[in-house]
Design a protein around this motif. Structure first.
Motif, PDB file in Angstrom:
ATOM      1  N   THR A 163      35.794  71.224  62.403  1.00 18.95           N
ATOM      2  CA  THR A 163      37.001  70.463  62.057  1.00 18.95           C
ATOM      3  C   THR A 163      37.326  70.540  60.575  1.00 18.95           C
ATOM      4  O   THR A 163      38.458  70.263  60.186  1.00 18.95           O
ATOM      5  N   SER A 178      43.877  60.402  62.220  1.00 17.38           N
ATOM      6  CA  SER A 178      44.580  61.389  63.038  1.00 17.38           C
ATOM      7  C   SER A 178      44.256  61.162  64.509  1.00 17.38           C
ATOM      8  O   SER A 178      43.279  60.466  64.845  1.00 17.38           O
ATOM      9  N   ALA A 194      52.535  68.761  62.625  1.00 14.38           N
ATOM     10  CA  ALA A 194      52.511  68.614  61.168  1.00 14.38           C
ATOM     11  C   ALA A 194      53.835  68.031  60.685  1.00 14.38           C
ATOM     12  O   ALA A 194      54.910  68.448  61.122  1.00 14.38           O
ATOM     13  N   SER A 205      49.077  63.963  61.716  1.00 20.01           N
ATOM     14  CA  SER A 205      48.598  65.032  62.586  1.00 20.01           C
ATOM     15  C   SER A 205      47.201  65.463  62.159  1.00 20.01           C
ATOM     16  O   SER A 205      46.776  65.233  61.021  1.00 20.01           O
ATOM     17  N   ASP A 206      46.484  66.100  63.077  1.00 18.67           N
ATOM     18  CA  ASP A 206      45.129  66.563  62.765  1.00 18.67           C
ATOM     19  C   ASP A 206      45.138  67.537  61.590  1.00 18.67           C
ATOM     20  O   ASP A 206      44.280  67.471  60.702  1.00 18.67           O
ATOM     21  N   SER A 207      46.094  68.455  61.573  1.00 16.51           N
ATOM     22  CA  SER A 207      46.145  69.442  60.494  1.00 16.51           C
ATOM     23  C   SER A 207      46.475  68.794  59.156  1.00 16.51           C
ATOM     24  O   SER A 207      45.937  69.193  58.112  1.00 16.51           O
ATOM     25  N   ASP A 208      47.333  67.776  59.166  1.00 16.29           N
ATOM     26  CA  ASP A 208      47.660  67.099  57.913  1.00 16.29           C
ATOM     27  C   ASP A 208      46.466  66.316  57.379  1.00 16.29           C
ATOM     28  O   ASP A 208      46.253  66.252  56.160  1.00 16.29           O
ATOM     29  N   VAL A 243      43.282  67.149  57.799  1.00 18.87           N
ATOM     30  CA  VAL A 243      42.380  68.152  57.222  1.00 18.87           C
ATOM     31  C   VAL A 243      42.872  68.552  55.831  1.00 18.87           C
ATOM     32  O   VAL A 243      42.079  68.642  54.873  1.00 18.87           O
ATOM     33  N   LEU A 244      44.175  68.806  55.716  1.00 19.99           N
ATOM     34  CA  LEU A 244      44.731  69.180  54.417  1.00 19.99           C
ATOM     35  C   LEU A 244      44.501  68.090  53.380  1.00 19.99           C
ATOM     36  O   LEU A 244      44.044  68.363  52.261  1.00 19.99           O
TER      37      LEU A 244
END
Length: 300
Positions: free
Chosen positions: A35, A107, A134, A196-199, A201-202
């Motif tokens: 992740t 998230s 995202a 969101s999951d990607s946001d 992580v970022l």
């Protein structure tokens, strides 16, 4: 086996290092391989609690019961300790907001993993958040961070939507992480953002605290090669994990799993603050360790 949830609330930045790395950050924080979200390895958490027992006269009796005997010739034939601690996973990370002050960002994946563990333990949890793309986010009713339906978190602009799921998760987590602190309970509900999951992580990379450190000689000059950067998870970051206990026998006496977990819960309740990770001499890693409910829950 008996198990319970625990939460870690960072009171100062946390540095759970992985050693030197080749990259922009010399000393990065520990992260999950898949992740890429920051975590706290269970071995580090367990070591801290073992030291807590060893350093307290009132808790030395729990040392062998929870963590096993010392490593000597006699100890090799004894049982291991009863306590099992998982890695602590990221639950919510504080991120600066250009409207208001800061948000606690989580998230759908982070909440779904917690929900899955709660179901294993027979605990209730809110409805799933569902997939977010995202740039989308869910917030609670009356969130003070929203301006014209948008959030401005660090370098991201997110479209905000008020949902019952965000409200339910905020109320549940505020009650469990800050059970006796009405100020923080209200603050958490007002600031929870589900991105969101990607946001997430970022943001876990770009919004982490990365100070430069150095070492000086007697003339206050930086020693050769003694300038480095280290990644810290900011103060107010929240992690979660599981504490479990097995039934064990020590010195011919049987200790049920529920009793062992109860002893650990009492140890936690008697320890207002804990230090985890590295850089303790410069104030890193001071945190609250909160057990969910403080009672054992039997699992299959």
């Amino acid at each position: 086996m008996s198990s319970a949830l625990f939460y870690i609330h960072a009171l100062t930045p946390i540095h759970m290092g992985t050693g030197a790395a080749v990259g922009a950050i010399d000393l990065p924080h520990s992260r999950e391989a898949a992740t890429r979200l920051p975590n706290i390895p269970g071995s580090g958490i367990k070591g801290v609690w073992r030291d807590q027992c060893r350093g307290s006269a009132s808790h030395k009796s729990l040392l062998e019961l929870l963590f096993g005997a010392s490593r000597d010739a006699e100890a090799q034939s004894r049982d291991q300790g009863s306590l099992l601690l998982s890695d602590a996973l990221l639950l919510a990370m504080p991120v600066a907001s250009y409207v208001g002050d800061f948000a606690w960002v989580t998230s759908p994946l982070s909440l779904a993993r917690l929900a899955r563990e709660r179901r294993f333990m027979g605990l209730s949890c809110p409805d799933p958040v569902g997939r977010l793309t995202a740039g989308e986010a869910q917030v609670t009713q009356g969130c003070a961070l929203v301006h014209e339906k948008h959030l401005y978190l660090h370098e991201l602009k997110l479209t905000a939507k008020t949902t019952s799921q965000a409200q339910a998760w905020a109320s549940l987590l505020a009650t469990e992480v800050f059970p006796e602190d009405e100020v923080f309970k209200t603050a958490f509900i007002d600031r929870l953002v589900i991105a969101s999951d990607s946001d997430l992580v970022l943001l876990s990379h770009t919004a982490a605290q990365v100070p430069m450190r150095n070492a000086l000689d007697d003339n206050k000059n930086v020693l050769p090669g003694a300038l480095w950067s280290e990644e810290n998870m900011p103060a107010e970051t929240l992690f979660w994990g599981t504490a479990a206990a097995d039934t064990i026998t020590t010195r011919d006496k049987k200790h049920p799993a529920a009793d062992c977990l109860k002893h650990f819960t009492e140890l936690v309740q008697g320890t207002p603050k804990l230090q985890v990770g590295g850089k303790a001499s410069v104030g890193r890693g001071v945190c609250r360790f909160v057990m969910r409910g403080g009672q054992a829950m039997e699992t299959a």
